[in-house]
Design an enzyme around this catalytic site. Structure first.
Site, PDB file in Angstrom:
ATOM      1  N   ASP A 322     -21.138  -0.109  14.167  1.00  0.00           N
ATOM      2  CA  ASP A 322     -20.858   0.133  12.761  1.00  0.00           C
ATOM      3  C   ASP A 322     -21.963   0.985  12.135  1.00  0.00           C
ATOM      4  O   ASP A 322     -23.134   0.866  12.481  1.00  0.00           O
ATOM      5  CB  ASP A 322     -20.771  -1.207  12.016  1.00  0.00           C
ATOM      6  CG  ASP A 322     -20.542  -1.021  10.535  1.00  0.00           C
ATOM      7  OD1 ASP A 322     -19.442  -0.586  10.165  1.00  0.00           O
ATOM      8  OD2 ASP A 322     -21.473  -1.277   9.752  1.00  0.00           O
ATOM      9  N   GLU A 376     -18.808   4.422  15.040  1.00  0.00           N
ATOM     10  CA  GLU A 376     -18.211   4.684  13.730  1.00  0.00           C
ATOM     11  C   GLU A 376     -19.099   5.727  13.063  1.00  0.00           C
ATOM     12  O   GLU A 376     -20.124   5.404  12.479  1.00  0.00           O
ATOM     13  CB  GLU A 376     -18.152   3.402  12.899  1.00  0.00           C
ATOM     14  CG  GLU A 376     -17.350   3.579  11.626  1.00  0.00           C
ATOM     15  CD  GLU A 376     -17.910   2.826  10.438  1.00  0.00           C
ATOM     16  OE1 GLU A 376     -17.131   2.506   9.540  1.00  0.00           O
ATOM     17  OE2 GLU A 376     -19.132   2.581  10.384  1.00  0.00           O
TER      18      GLU A 376
END
Length: 655
Positions: A322, A376
């Site tokens: 993330d 990401e």
């Protein structure tokens, strides 16, 4: 594939070759220094050293707290009193440790650390705590001695990595129809079979590491080695992963190493009176969280060990990292458009973050060569998803974050007949030459309160009144047709894999809103209404059936390259070859084509999928028994098809 440099893979990088070489030298030399002769796999075994461990003689506990002056284990075993026998002794390099007899601790006992430092003291949880629970009737958390008499016995082999990851992004807590926090065991029993039936081969689980605030979606982590107790025990999570493997499903988890919760008592925010023990001196300007200091070898050791922990202890099959953009740039990429290669090669790039990301991928792939890593990342940094031997950071895939924004922009700003099909097709099919990408039309981000899912943008309030199959409604008919075509184009043009968020495959009608003060702590929108898909009377079933049929085809297309991509804006048509499949999509709201010709690979074809089938909510105007043959045209071959308005088909080359 022979070894190539990034510049050889992408000649447009040539003006920046000097910066690329300097960065590579810094990353490689720093990693060698940090490893100090160890392999990446052995370096990442910090959880074997730190934390609580059973030994032949009893127990050993170790902690890294260089600013501490006194540390004591306090818990149920000491009636929550500081006792001499549980006092840690200082060792070298800022470490503290204590050895305890066998009967000093028992399974399920709660404990904390009392840490003293110059000018202060406080309660803390171990940095390597593996199970943390919230105390009854309190906001406080305690670590738990987790040593069951019978360790979990794994039942199933790990499935091989799929050629095309079809990722089902899911959140355990909101997976129930009931207004509550669902458990690992409920997810195992009720949701895993749904994912298997829906045709996906990989589950991406959010919010697995412990996080104090449920509404953070798991992105403000406090305890990096602890599975979230609000969903169940460590063994419950092992059972979930094991059962998924038994169904042939891989399990990857979100791993949040871009930042950490600011919490101090249950987190790392100020572990021993030094807020910079793990973190930089400043917080993230947008996320109200602490930023890891990747320039410290101890931090690299902690984070790399965290990667290996989830692989070893829970048999997960990889990670979706993330917030990678935030890690890569000192300004976290905030407010930058990244329209020039110059944006990637200035002083704003955090070279120490490059070191960590390369190291993390080295560790993960050394421990599990079949593991999947996904970044990401929205800036498109060259080399991010290139092999490390090419000078890349080693991610297997980059999440193609621009595509859902493009779909939303298109739906918000343009009429159907004005959609820029060339722009859509170009964006959906584009990726850097050295990388593979995970494409998606929408994820959890687009479903959060304050935003709208694609189906809600298409149908709006008609979803509440006109979704019965017996209820004809033009707004709903348009929305369902376009929802199918959006997915058909997005999946068909994938550059490596595809992702869908839980429930979006059948057009889940409402947004996600976790319980908070602003909604009176309601769970109404923190759940999934599976009955809408299941009851057989509603049009959601059509979308779910279409998505499942589509996944059966997409899993067969492992070539990242698109061929014969043809866009005819005036006809509202897009066609292309991907692998052995020929996609033709008519986006026109009112114009059908009886003999539409488009370039394709020479051969004969059969119908593999039609969005116009009745069980997908269509009118059954496409004959499934027809064969299609190409004919020579100039220097190409063409296929001729019949295609009604707002309809897409996939033909499979058979010879």
């Amino acid at each position: 594939m022979s070894k190539k440099t990034l510049v050889e893979l992408d000649p447009w990088l040539a003006p920046h070759e000097g910066v690329i070489s300097a960065r590579e030298a810094y990353v490689s030399s720093t990693i060698m220094k940090v490893l100090s002769g160890k392999s990446p796999a052995k370096f990442a075994l910090g959880f074997h050293h730190f934390g609580l461990h059973q030994t032949a003689a009893g127990w050993t506990f170790r902690e890294w707290a260089p600013n501490a002056t006194h540390v004591v284990m306090v818990g149920e075993f000491s009636d929550w009193q500081e006792r001499e026998e549980f006092t840690l002794q200082p060792d070298a390099h800022g470490e503290w440790s204590v050895d305890l007899p066998k009967d000093a601790l028992h399974h399920s006992q709660k404990y904390k650390l009392r840490v003293y430092w110059p000018g202060g003291d406080g309660w803390r949880l171990p940095s390597y705590a593996t199970y943390v629970i919230q105390d009854d009737d309190s906001v406080d958390f305690s670590a738990v001695v987790w040593r069951p008499d019978e360790p979990y016995q794994w039942q199933y082999d790990i499935p091989p990595a799929p050629r095309v990851p079809l990722i089902y992004e899911a959140h355990v807590g909101m997976s129930s129809e009931e207004e509550k926090v669902a458990s690992f065991n409920e997810f195992t029993a009720n949701i895993l079979p749904r994912i298997k039936q829906a045709g996906y081969n990989t589950i991406q689980l959010m919010a697995i590491a412990e996080h104090p605030y449920y509404g953070s979606f798991g992105y403000h982590v406090s305890n990096f080695f602890a599975v979230s107790s609000r969903f169940g025990t460590p063994d419950d999570f092992k059972r979930l992963v094991d059962a998924a493997h038994g169904l042939g499903l891989r399990v990857i988890i979100d791993i949040v190493h871009a930042h950490a919760a600011k919490n101090e008592v249950e987190g790392l925010g100020n572990f021993a009176g030094d807020p910079t023990q793990y973190f930089k001196a400043h917080d993230h300007p947008a996320w109200d969280s602490r930023l890891f200091d990747y320039g410290k070898p101890e931090v690299l050791h902690f984070l790399a060990s965290n990667c290996r922990w989830w692989l070893d202890e829970y048999h997960v099959d990889g990670f979706r990292f993330d917030g990678v953009t935030s890690m890569l740039y000192h300004d976290h990429g905030l407010g930058k458009s990244f329209t020039s290669y110059d944006d990637y090669f200035g002083d704003d790039v955090d070279k120490d973050a490059l070191v960590y990301l390369r190291l993390a991928n080295d560790v993960i792939h050394a421990v599990r060569p079949d593991a999947t890593t996904i970044a990401e990342e929205m800036s498109g940094l060259p080399g991010l998803a290139a092999l490390t031997e090419y000078g890349g950071l080693g991610f297997d895939y980059r999440l193609q974050m621009g595509t859902p924004d493009l779909w939303i922009k298109t739906l918000k700003e343009k009429r159907d007949e004005d959609w820029d099909l060339g722009g859509l097709a170009h964006t959906l099919s584009s990726h850097r030459p050295e990388e593979k990408v995970i494409t998606y039309a929408e994820s959890h981000d687009q479903a959060l309160v304050g935003d709208k899912t694609l189906i809600f943008r298409l149908i709006d309030k008609a979803m509440y009144w006109n979704m019965d199959k017996a209820d004809p409604n033009l707004t709903v008919e348009r929305g369902i047709a376009l929802h199918k075509l959006i997915r058909l184009l997005t999946t068909g043009l994938h550059g490596g894999g595809y992702l869908n968020f839980m429930g979006n495959e059948f057009g889940h009608p409402e947004w996600i809103d976790f319980p908070r003060e602003g909604n009176n702590w309601s769970f109404k929108h923190a759940r999934r209404q599976w009955n809408l898909r299941d009851n057989g009377f509603l049009k959601y079933q059509w979308l779910g059936e279409f998505d499942a049929a589509l996944m059966k085809i997409i899993r067969q297309i492992d070539d990242p390259n698109i061929h014969h991509l043809t866009v005819r804006q005036s006809d509202h048509m897009v066609s292309f070859m991907h692998g052995d499949f020929f996609f033709v999509i008519n986006f026109s709201p009112n114009k059908s084509h009886s003999d539409y010709e488009a370039p394709a690979e020479a051969g004969s074809y059969k119908l593999a999928l039609s969005s116009d089938d009745k069980n997908f909510g269509g009118q059954e105007r496409i004959d499934h028994n027809s064969r299609f043959f190409t004919s020579p045209a100039d220097n190409n071959h063409n296929l001729k098809v019949y295609l009604p308005a707002r309809t897409g088909i996939i033909l499979q080359k058979v010879d």
